[in-house]
Design a protein around this motif. Structure first.
Motif, short mmCIF file in Angstrom:
data_model
loop_
_atom_site.label_atom_id
_atom_site.label_comp_id
_atom_site.label_asym_id
_atom_site.label_seq_id
_atom_site.Cartn_x
_atom_site.Cartn_y
_atom_site.Cartn_z
N ARG A 49 1.00 -1.27 -0.15
CA ARG A 49 -0.01 -0.09 0.09
C ARG A 49 0.68 1.23 -0.03
O ARG A 49 0.63 2.30 -0.69
N ASP A 53 0.83 4.32 -2.80
CA ASP A 53 0.59 5.59 -2.28
C ASP A 53 1.89 6.61 -2.69
O ASP A 53 1.55 7.41 -3.00
N ALA A 56 1.61 7.29 -6.35
CA ALA A 56 0.23 7.94 -6.69
C ALA A 56 0.56 9.46 -5.91
O ALA A 56 -0.28 10.33 -6.18
N ARG A 58 0.68 10.36 -2.98
CA ARG A 58 0.13 10.43 -1.60
C ARG A 58 1.02 10.12 -0.46
O ARG A 58 1.04 9.08 0.26
N TYR A 59 1.95 11.09 -0.29
CA TYR A 59 3.20 10.65 0.43
C TYR A 59 2.92 10.75 1.90
O TYR A 59 3.71 9.79 2.73
N GLU A 60 1.75 11.33 2.50
CA GLU A 60 1.47 11.22 3.76
C GLU A 60 0.97 9.70 4.16
O GLU A 60 1.54 9.11 5.15
N GLN A 61 -0.15 9.17 3.36
CA GLN A 61 -0.33 7.87 3.61
C GLN A 61 0.68 6.77 3.18
O GLN A 61 0.91 5.83 3.86
#
Length: 280
Positions: A49, A53, A56, A58-61
């Protein structure tokens, strides 16, 4: 030519993005050469995951999932992965922190430590240069603001701090206070004594008014004539001493050092002016 595992590691260090890479996990994480089997279990799912992330943006996730995976299996590669995510996100201090934590872990091979140290050096130089530029920009902005808004003219003596008080001046002030209170005490004693003698003089005068014997009256008159001047002298001197002692005690303050230079008004025959005085 680099060893295969070293090549994957360098790719992890240098790749700016992994979008579209056929081996995304390898391009993000460190894969030791002796680790042939893919990790399994819940930690592996969090790692997958996190990679998705990261791809995509989505660095925080991605950081959150890598941290969960690290909490489950303790794989030190995830520390490096988190540093890689922070580096891509532009948070260089956080990236440096996680790369440093990765280096502190036991069991990391020498070649991985060497490559990570090289990466740290690049990031630290970049961060130092960035901070220097920000400081220069702030200084330039402050200079521009100062140029557009000049400070008000200074008024001489308006905000000048008081001159210092030295220890000798404080000692002299203490001695003066002690002397003042001592003189005040002596004056008080003299006032009390003078009052007592004045009372005796008054009683003598009262007795003289009631006395009819000439000899006794003469003794009383002589006694009154000797006591009255003493009472007056004690009262006057006591009052004077008390007043002087009180003034000395209340005015005992340490003198501050005089200014080196001063302007003072001067009266002349033909008019008034200012004189310039300097202390050496």
């Amino acid at each position: 030519m680099f060893h295969a595992s070293r090549a994957r590691f360098v790719l992890a260090l240098c790749t700016a993005t992994v979008v579209g890479a056929p081996t995304a996990h390898a391009s993000l994480a460190i894969q030791p050469a002796e680790s042939g089997a893919a990790p399994a279990g819940e930690a592996h799912r969090f790692t997958e995951r996190a990679v998705a992330d990261f791809e995509a943006g989505r660095y925080e996730q991605a950081v959150e999932n890598f941290e969960r995976a690290y909490a489950l299996d303790g794989n030190v590669n995830n520390l490096f992965n988190i540093g890689r995510v922070y580096e891509e996100a532009g948070d260089l201090p956080a990236a440096i922190d996680y790369y440093t934590r990765f280096l502190e872990q036991p069991g990391v091979s020498l070649e991985y430590r060497e490559a990570t140290l090289e990466r740290l050096e690049v990031l630290e130089r970049t961060l130092a240069a960035t901070r220097k530029n920000e400081g220069d920009d702030a200084a330039a902005e402050g200079a521009r603001a100062g140029a557009t808004e000049p400070p008000p003219p200074a008024v001489e003596g308006e905000d000048d701090p008081p001159p210092p008080i030295d220890d000798a001046a404080q000692a002299r002030a203490r001695k003066q206070r002690v002397a003042g209170w001592a003189v005040l005490g002596v004056g008080g004693v003299a006032l009390v004594a003078g009052g007592a003698i004045a009372g005796v003089t008054a009683s003598t005068a009262s007795a003289l008014a009631d006395e009819t014997d000439p000899s006794a009256r003469a003794d009383l008159i002589l006694r009154g004539q000797s006591l009255a001047p003493a009472a007056d002298a004690l009262l006057i001197s006591g009052g004077t001493l008390a007043l002087v002692g009180l003034v000395v005690a209340l005015t005992a303050k340490p003198e501050r050092s005089a200014k080196a230079t001063a302007l003072a008004p001067t009266m002349l025959r033909r008019g008034a002016g200012l004189s310039f005085a300097t202390n050496f």
